[in-house]
Scaffold this active site. Structure first.
Site, PDB file in Angstrom:
ATOM      1  NE  ARG A 237      -4.298  -1.325   0.069  1.00 19.29           N
ATOM      2  CZ  ARG A 237      -4.506  -2.248  -0.858  1.00 19.29           C
ATOM      3  NH1 ARG A 237      -3.590  -2.462  -1.785  1.00 19.29           N
ATOM      4  NH2 ARG A 237      -5.619  -2.972  -0.865  1.00 19.29           N
ATOM      5  CD  GLU A 266      -2.940   3.878  -5.699  1.00 19.93           C
ATOM      6  OE1 GLU A 266      -3.784   3.085  -6.122  1.00 19.93           O
ATOM      7  OE2 GLU A 266      -1.922   3.522  -5.080  1.00 19.93           O
ATOM      8  CG  HIS A 284      -2.933  -0.032  -7.429  1.00 18.36           C
ATOM      9  ND1 HIS A 284      -3.257   0.623  -6.271  1.00 18.36           N
ATOM     10  CD2 HIS A 284      -2.960  -1.356  -7.120  1.00 18.36           C
ATOM     11  CE1 HIS A 284      -3.481  -0.256  -5.304  1.00 18.36           C
ATOM     12  NE2 HIS A 284      -3.312  -1.462  -5.800  1.00 18.36           N
TER      13      HIS A 284
END
Length: 317
Positions: A237, A266, A284
């Site tokens: 993450r 993000e 991602h």
């Protein structure tokens, strides 16, 4: 008929499986839910299939006492966007989709390792810009991964899949840091200290869950402990890494480079990272394969089917 809300369009096979048993509504947008949309989902549906970015915080659950929604069948293995304790306090079950994402995410970690160590992104930009003047012996010299030492932070399913690929595929020495020792089917050394691991390896790969416990786990102290030629790889993450500190050590040349698939804020990616040649940036892509997303979605549906049949969901959080 049980009403289910899918917060973003999932593959058609997943939608068809959900429609076979439920009254399914699919939100057509691909952006995260707004606060109002989350409250509406909890009020008007029996179950919700949320995913990354749908921030079901404690404030959302506390907005009223009784919700219609009985289960959040999360699409994804990571669920740090859901306050699970607050959901349970509100009488809402949470499930996720472990296993389905393991190999695909590990593959992206290896993609980033190779691209970062071998300067592949820099080379492609050179060629696409029309600035490549042809092969010569000292052009774009990177780091060979064979025989190097990889450090895995978090030796769960994904961490083990990455380590196994590094050991068997590249002959790398594996070291790791985790809360407890692991029984592994490959040789690996557990390091008690994260700082000691960072200082000892050529590539440091992050494979820990998101959440408060791992927020800024990789901070300035850890980054500064890395060797000057070492590369940082993050497929976990974004907020596991203190992004500002990473930018500083990269600008100072204190580490060799970084390969990132996730970002602290993000989808915002700092201009400083985008400007650096020794940084590989992916949007991602960890689980971005059709078969994988289908498996994840079908796992979410199976969790719903079990729950509404009065059984324990197979992937209860």
């Amino acid at each position: 008929m049980t009403k289910i809300f899918m917060t973003r369009p999932l593959p058609e096979t997943v939608q068809a499986a959900a429609r076979a048993d439920f009254d399914l509504t699919v939100r057509p947008m691909t952006s995260p839910l707004t606060v109002e949309e989350m409250r509406t989902a909890l009020s008007e549906y029996d179950g919700v299939i949320p995913t990354l970015g749908d921030l079901f915080s404690s404030d959302i659950f506390k907005a009223q006492e009784d919700w219609r929604c009985q289960i959040l069948a999360n699409f994804g293995v990571g669920y740090n966007h859901i306050d699970v304790a607050a959901a349970k306090a509100a009488g809402i079950t949470v499930s996720n989709t472990p296993g389905a994402v393991t190999d695909a995410t590990a593959d992206v970690a290896l993609t980033l390792m190779l691209m970062s160590a071998r300067r592949a992104g820099e080379g492609e930009r050179l060629l696409r810009a029309g600035r490549w003047e042809g092969w010569h012996p000292t052009q774009l010299l990177g780091m060979h991964l064979g025989g190097k030492t990889v450090g895995i932070v978090g030796m769960g399913r994904i961490g083990q899949a990455i380590a196994r690929r590094c050991h068997a595929g590249f002959g790398m020495t594996v070291a790791y840091h985790s809360r407890s020792p692991k029984v592994l089917d490959f040789p690996a050394t557990r390091m008690d200290s994260l700082l000691a691991l960072a200082a000892a390896v050529d590539v440091l790969v992050l494979a820990v869950p998101g959440g408060d416990e791992t927020h800024h786990l990789i901070n300035a102290e850890v980054l500064e402990a890395m060797q000057p030629h070492a590369h940082l790889i993050n497929i976990a993450r974004g907020n596991v890494v203190e992004e500002a500190a990473l930018i500083r050590v990269l600008e100072q040349g204190a580490i060799g480079g970084a390969g990132l698939d996730v970002y602290e804020f993000e989808p915002a990616v700092p201009d400083a990272l985008c400007a650096m040649e020794n940084v590989v940036l992916l949007p991602h892509l960890g689980t971005a394969a059709l078969e994988v997303r289908e498996d994840m979605g079908l796992m979410s549906v199976r969790n719903l089917q079990a729950f509404f049949a009065g059984e324990t969901p197979p992937n209860l959080v």
